[in-house]
Structure formats: structure tokens, C-alpha cells
Design a protein around this motif. Structure first.
Motif, PDB file in Angstrom:
ATOM      1  N   ARG A 148       0.869  -1.192   0.000  1.00 37.95           N
ATOM      2  CA  ARG A 148       0.000   0.000   0.000  1.00 37.95           C
ATOM      3  C   ARG A 148       0.892   1.224   0.000  1.00 37.95           C
ATOM      4  O   ARG A 148       1.688   1.410   0.916  1.00 37.95           O
ATOM      5  CB  ARG A 148      -0.858   0.013   1.274  1.00 37.95           C
ATOM      6  N   LYS A 149       0.726   2.026  -1.030  1.00 41.18           N
ATOM      7  CA  LYS A 149       1.632   3.171  -1.150  1.00 41.18           C
ATOM      8  C   LYS A 149       1.094   4.379  -0.382  1.00 41.18           C
ATOM      9  O   LYS A 149      -0.105   4.580  -0.272  1.00 41.18           O
ATOM     10  CB  LYS A 149       1.820   3.538  -2.615  1.00 41.18           C
ATOM     11  N   GLN A 150       2.031   5.150   0.158  1.00 41.02           N
ATOM     12  CA  GLN A 150       1.645   6.359   0.886  1.00 41.02           C
ATOM     13  C   GLN A 150       2.739   7.403   0.690  1.00 41.02           C
ATOM     14  O   GLN A 150       3.919   7.086   0.831  1.00 41.02           O
ATOM     15  CB  GLN A 150       1.492   6.040   2.374  1.00 41.02           C
ATOM     16  N   SER A 151       2.330   8.601   0.346  1.00 39.57           N
ATOM     17  CA  SER A 151       3.325   9.658   0.127  1.00 39.57           C
ATOM     18  C   SER A 151       3.765  10.234   1.468  1.00 39.57           C
ATOM     19  O   SER A 151       3.044  10.120   2.458  1.00 39.57           O
ATOM     20  CB  SER A 151       2.719  10.751  -0.739  1.00 39.57           C
ATOM     21  N   PRO A 152       4.935  10.849   1.498  1.00 39.65           N
ATOM     22  CA  PRO A 152       5.387  11.468   2.763  1.00 39.65           C
ATOM     23  C   PRO A 152       4.375  12.469   3.308  1.00 39.65           C
ATOM     24  O   PRO A 152       4.207  12.579   4.529  1.00 39.65           O
ATOM     25  CB  PRO A 152       6.687  12.166   2.359  1.00 39.65           C
ATOM     26  N   ARG A 155       1.665  10.582   4.999  1.00 39.05           N
ATOM     27  CA  ARG A 155       2.162  10.023   6.251  1.00 39.05           C
ATOM     28  C   ARG A 155       2.247  11.097   7.330  1.00 39.05           C
ATOM     29  O   ARG A 155       1.935  10.853   8.506  1.00 39.05           O
ATOM     30  CB  ARG A 155       3.537   9.392   6.013  1.00 39.05           C
ATOM     31  N   ALA A 156       2.658  12.278   6.916  1.00 37.48           N
ATOM     32  CA  ALA A 156       2.831  13.352   7.892  1.00 37.48           C
ATOM     33  C   ALA A 156       1.492  13.775   8.501  1.00 37.48           C
ATOM     34  O   ALA A 156       1.458  14.298   9.616  1.00 37.48           O
ATOM     35  CB  ALA A 156       3.505  14.559   7.238  1.00 37.48           C
ATOM     36  N   ARG A 157       0.398  13.524   7.768  1.00 34.55           N
ATOM     37  CA  ARG A 157      -0.915  13.969   8.231  1.00 34.55           C
ATOM     38  C   ARG A 157      -1.232  13.461   9.641  1.00 34.55           C
ATOM     39  O   ARG A 157      -1.848  14.140  10.440  1.00 34.55           O
ATOM     40  CB  ARG A 157      -1.990  13.506   7.241  1.00 34.55           C
ATOM     41  N   PHE A 158      -0.837  12.215   9.940  1.00 33.10           N
ATOM     42  CA  PHE A 158      -1.183  11.646  11.247  1.00 33.10           C
ATOM     43  C   PHE A 158       0.056  11.300  12.058  1.00 33.10           C
ATOM     44  O   PHE A 158      -0.017  10.518  13.006  1.00 33.10           O
ATOM     45  CB  PHE A 158      -2.069  10.404  11.055  1.00 33.10           C
ATOM     46  N   ASP A 159       1.188  11.911  11.698  1.00 35.71           N
ATOM     47  CA  ASP A 159       2.436  11.549  12.377  1.00 35.71           C
ATOM     48  C   ASP A 159       2.357  11.773  13.887  1.00 35.71           C
ATOM     49  O   ASP A 159       2.801  10.938  14.680  1.00 35.71           O
ATOM     50  CB  ASP A 159       3.591  12.372  11.807  1.00 35.71           C
ATOM     51  N   SER A 199      -4.149   7.411   5.082  1.00 31.63           N
ATOM     52  CA  SER A 199      -4.716   7.269   3.733  1.00 31.63           C
ATOM     53  C   SER A 199      -4.902   5.793   3.350  1.00 31.63           C
ATOM     54  O   SER A 199      -5.702   5.477   2.480  1.00 31.63           O
ATOM     55  CB  SER A 199      -3.807   7.950   2.714  1.00 31.63           C
ATOM     56  N   ARG A 200      -4.195   4.875   4.000  1.00 30.37           N
ATOM     57  CA  ARG A 200      -4.325   3.453   3.645  1.00 30.37           C
ATOM     58  C   ARG A 200      -5.536   2.804   4.292  1.00 30.37           C
ATOM     59  O   ARG A 200      -5.954   1.723   3.904  1.00 30.37           O
ATOM     60  CB  ARG A 200      -3.061   2.689   4.094  1.00 30.37           C
ATOM     61  N   ASP A 201      -6.075   3.473   5.300  1.00 34.94           N
ATOM     62  CA  ASP A 201      -7.149   2.855   6.073  1.00 34.94           C
ATOM     63  C   ASP A 201      -8.504   3.090   5.423  1.00 34.94           C
ATOM     64  O   ASP A 201      -8.750   4.152   4.839  1.00 34.94           O
ATOM     65  CB  ASP A 201      -7.148   3.448   7.490  1.00 34.94           C
TER      66      ASP A 201
END
Ligand code: SF4
Ligand code: FES
Lengths: 252, 145
Positions: A148-152, A155-159, A199-201
Motif C-alpha cells: 500500500r503506497k503512501q506519500s510522505p 504520512r505526515a498527516r497523522f504523524d 490514507s491506507r485505512d
């Protein structure tokens, strides 16, 4: 004594000064006490010691019956949240030198969860609300079994909310939680936030529905006690506000 | 009392003391920051406004029941004591309104959540300006005749 040491090893650094601090600990032994009671201990400490070291010294040298949880001693496991001078802190991350040692240091269990013994509370209600928000990735099979791809940026959205160690410092600092144990509490919402904005969820709608409940995010009164208490520096109240907005918009 | 309970100790089971110590000795007060105290104030002002509204609805409804009784009640509001209570009412509504705006900003604007402490002092500032404008006029009104 210090001169004798100096004679032998002239190169040795100066002896590190110690001082005596008084800890007043709220103790409770369910087999003996009907009610919790405060007990004083004088401990010899270095300025670089932490409250956890002071508790160890008491347990190992003065009173072996003192009961508290700790595991990692380095702010990772989240076992030793307690109320230090009236604020929720991890004992292993609170340096003695940051406290006013001219006055006694008050240590007591966190509030709002059933007291079991000394500094230990029953964490089950806390973990129950954690479990209720489905704290795991909810997603179907990927196309062609690829990753599952996710852009940085995604990823930062919920870091911020990935850092939670489930210590309960936030939930047990919340005035709403003290009076209403049914409230999900900040920690559960923080961990829901971690997946809602991932975003993967694919289960965010389920979680938003759970938190739209009467005992969900709308009980938050923005006292910011949780943000102040969080040992990982998570912007807890901000995360709760973002979940509120997501519920109103109907999507993360 | 002490002698009695001492003799009781030996013979029979202790009678429960008259004045019981509190169920759990109060822990330390949780030392929250501006956020917690603004919430406490918001609650207190909110509940007092609620009770004011309750009384206010009742006294206004009285005019339907008996206009004379209504006049008596309204006249009793014109005493200096009530004039001072009005200051309390304006203070409560003022804080509740301005802090309410602060909470809206916190909930809907990331900037608000980040700077909630500053916002709290802004709220207090606006509130004091409001009171500084209102209190002297009200005092003149009440005591100046
Ligand atoms: S959000 Fe912070 S205070 Fe709350 S449980 Fe997680 S680490 Fe502890
Ligand atoms: S002992 Fe593990 S967090 Fe403090």
C-alpha cells in the motif's frame, strides 16, 4: 572523607553533590487500609535523578511494600504515569531538578481509574475504550498483492498521533473523564485519529460513527489538560478537534 | 467523648464515630493551566446564566397570571442590591460569550488550538474592557439616582 578520596585519585572529578528531598506519597493497601493515606519519605538524591529513581530508592532501601508500575524506565512503555505535584507525568521522565525540592514532592496515582494499590490503578476501563475504536488498520486486499503506497505528505498527516504509548496520562487528566468514566477519553480518540487520517485505512467512517456517540468527541470541553500531560508532546486537544471537524464534514 | 470511646475499645465493637472522615482524603488538586480554569469559569458562568434565565422566564410569565404581582416583583428589582447583581450577570454573560468564541476558534481553526493560552488572555482582556465600560455607568445608574 572527600579529602581521602582526593588523595588517592587526584584526577577524579569532584563528588557530585546530593541533597535530601521529601516525597509525600499517597498510599493505599486494600488489605489493611480503608482509605488512602499520605506517607512521607526522605530520600538522598542527585539533581540528575528522576522521580522514578526516588521511588526505587524508597522501595529498595526504606519500604519494600511501596507498589508502582514501571518497566522500561525510559519513557517507552507507558507504565508509570502518575500525578506528580498535582500534574500527570511519567515518573521516568520527570527530573528531580525540574521540581521545587525546597518543598515536598507529592506523588499519587492517576485520577479517574479505580485505585488498586499505592500508585497502581486498574487500567482495564482505559484499554476497553481503546479497543472500542478499532485500533488496527482496516483495509481490504490490495490490488495484485502489492504494497500500500503512501506519500510522505499523507504520512505526515497523522504523524503526531502515532507517538502514543498508551500511558493514560491524558485520559486521567481530563475533568470530563473524572466525572464520567464512560467518556472515551483523549487516548482513545488520539488512537482513532491515527487511523482515521491514515490514507491506507478504509474504516474511518466506522470510527467516526463510534466517536460521534454521546460519550464520544463531543464530551471534550477543550481544557487542554491532556495536551499538557502527554509525555510524548502529542497535540491531543488539536487531534480531538480534527476528529470533530471530520465528523461534521462526514469525511477525514 | 474520648473517655467513652476508650472504654468502648476494650469491651464492645467500636460505635461508628459521629463525624466521619471523608471517604477518600482529597488528593492534591489537579493543577491544570489556563485551559482548565477557563473551562471552570465557563461552567460556573453557564450555570448561573441558566438559573438567571429560569427566574427571568418565571417572572415574565407572571404577567399573564397577575399584572399586580408582576409589578411588585419588577419593582423589587430596582433596589441597589439587584443593581449590583446585574453587574454579576453582565460579567457572567460577557465571559461566557467571549470565551465561547474562543472555544469555537479552538475547535475549527488549528491556529486556535495552538494558541489557546494567548487566546485565553485575549478573552480576559476584552472582558475587562467590557466591564470597565459597564461597571462605572451601572454604579452611577444605581447609586447616582
Ligand atoms: S496521547 Fe500521550 S498522554 Fe495520552 S496515552 Fe498517548 S502518550 Fe499517554
Ligand atoms: S517506565 Fe516505561 S514509560 Fe516510564
Amino acid at each position: 572523607m572527600s579529602t581521602a578520596v582526593a588523595d588517592k585519585k587526584p584526577a577524579a572529578a569532584e563528588e557530585i553533590p546530593t541533597f535530601t528531598a521529601t516525597l509525600i506519597i499517597r498510599r493505599f493497601d486494600p488489605d489493611v487500609d480503608e482509605e488512602p493515606r499520605w506517607e512521607d519519605f526522605d530520600v538522598e538524591l542527585y539533581a540528575t535523578d528522576r522521580v522514578l529513581d526516588a521511588l526505587h530508592k524508597i522501595k529498595w532501601e526504606q519500604d519494600g511494600s511501596l507498589t508502582f508500575r514501571r518497566s522500561c524506565a525510559h519513557g517507552i512503555c507507558g507504565s508509570d504515569a502518575m500525578r506528580i505535584n498535582g500534574r500527570n507525568r511519567l515518573a521516568c521522565k520527570t527530573l528531580i531538578k525540574d521540581l521545587d525540592i525546597t518543598k515536598p514532592i507529592y506523588v499519587e496515582a492517576i485520577k479517574g481509574l479505580p485505585l488498586e494499590k499505592d500508585l497502581i490503578v486498574d487500567m482495564e476501563p482505559f484499554f476497553d475504550s481503546y479497543k472500542e475504536i478499532n485500533p488496527f488498520l482496516m483495509a481490504g486486499a490490495t490490488k495484485g498483492g502489492k504494497e500500500r503506497k503512501q506519500s510522505p505528505v499523507e504520512r505526515a498527516r497523522f504523524d503526531d498521533t502515532t507517538k502514543c504509548i498508551l500511558c493514560a496520562a491524558c485520559t486521567s487528566s481530563c475533568p470530563v473523564f473524572w466525572t464520567d468514566g464512560q467518556y472515551f477519553g483523549p487516548a482513545a480518540i488520539v488512537n482513532a485519529h491515527r487511523f482515521i487520517f491514515d490514507s491506507r485505512d478504509e474504516g474511518s467512517q466506522v470510527r467516526l460513527d463510534i466517536l460521534n456517540d454521546k460519550e464520544g468527541v463531543w464530551r471534550c470541553r477543550t481544557t487542554f489538560n491532556c495536551t499538557d500531560a502527554c509525555p510524548r508532546g502529542i497535540q491531543v486537544t488539536q487531534a480531538i478537534a480534527e476528529v470533530k471537524q471530520a465528523i461534521i464534514k462526514g469525511k477525514p | 467523648m474520648p473517655e467513652k470511646s476508650a472504654s468502648n475499645l476494650v469491651a464492645e465493637p467500636q460505635s461508628p464515630p459521629k463525624i466521619r472522615s471523608p471517604k477518600r482524603p482529597a488528593g492534591t488538586l489537579y493543577r491544570g493551566n489556563e485551559g482548565m480554569w477557563s473551562w471552570v469559569l465557563h461552567r460556573i458562568t453557564g450555570v448561573s446564566i441558566y438559573f438567571f434565565l429560569l427566574v427571568h422566564i418565571l417572572d415574565t410569565a407572571l404577567v399573564r397570571v397577575s399584572p399586580d404581582a408582576y409589578n411588585i416583583v419588577i419593582d423589587s428589582y430596582k433596589t441597589p442590591l439587584m443593581g449590583l447583581a446585574e453587574i454579576g450577570l453582565v460579567a457572567a454573560i460577557g465571559f461566557h460569550a467571549i470565551n465561547g468564541l474562543r472555544i469555537i476558534l479552538i475547535d475549527f481553526w488549528a491556529f486556535g488550538a495552538k494558541h489557546q493560552r494567548t487566546l485565553f488572555w485575549v478573552v480576559i482582556g476584552i472582558w475587562l474592557v467590557l466591564l470597565a465600560g459597564f461597571i462605572p455607568r451601572q454604579l452611577m445608574h444605581v447609586f447616582g439616582g
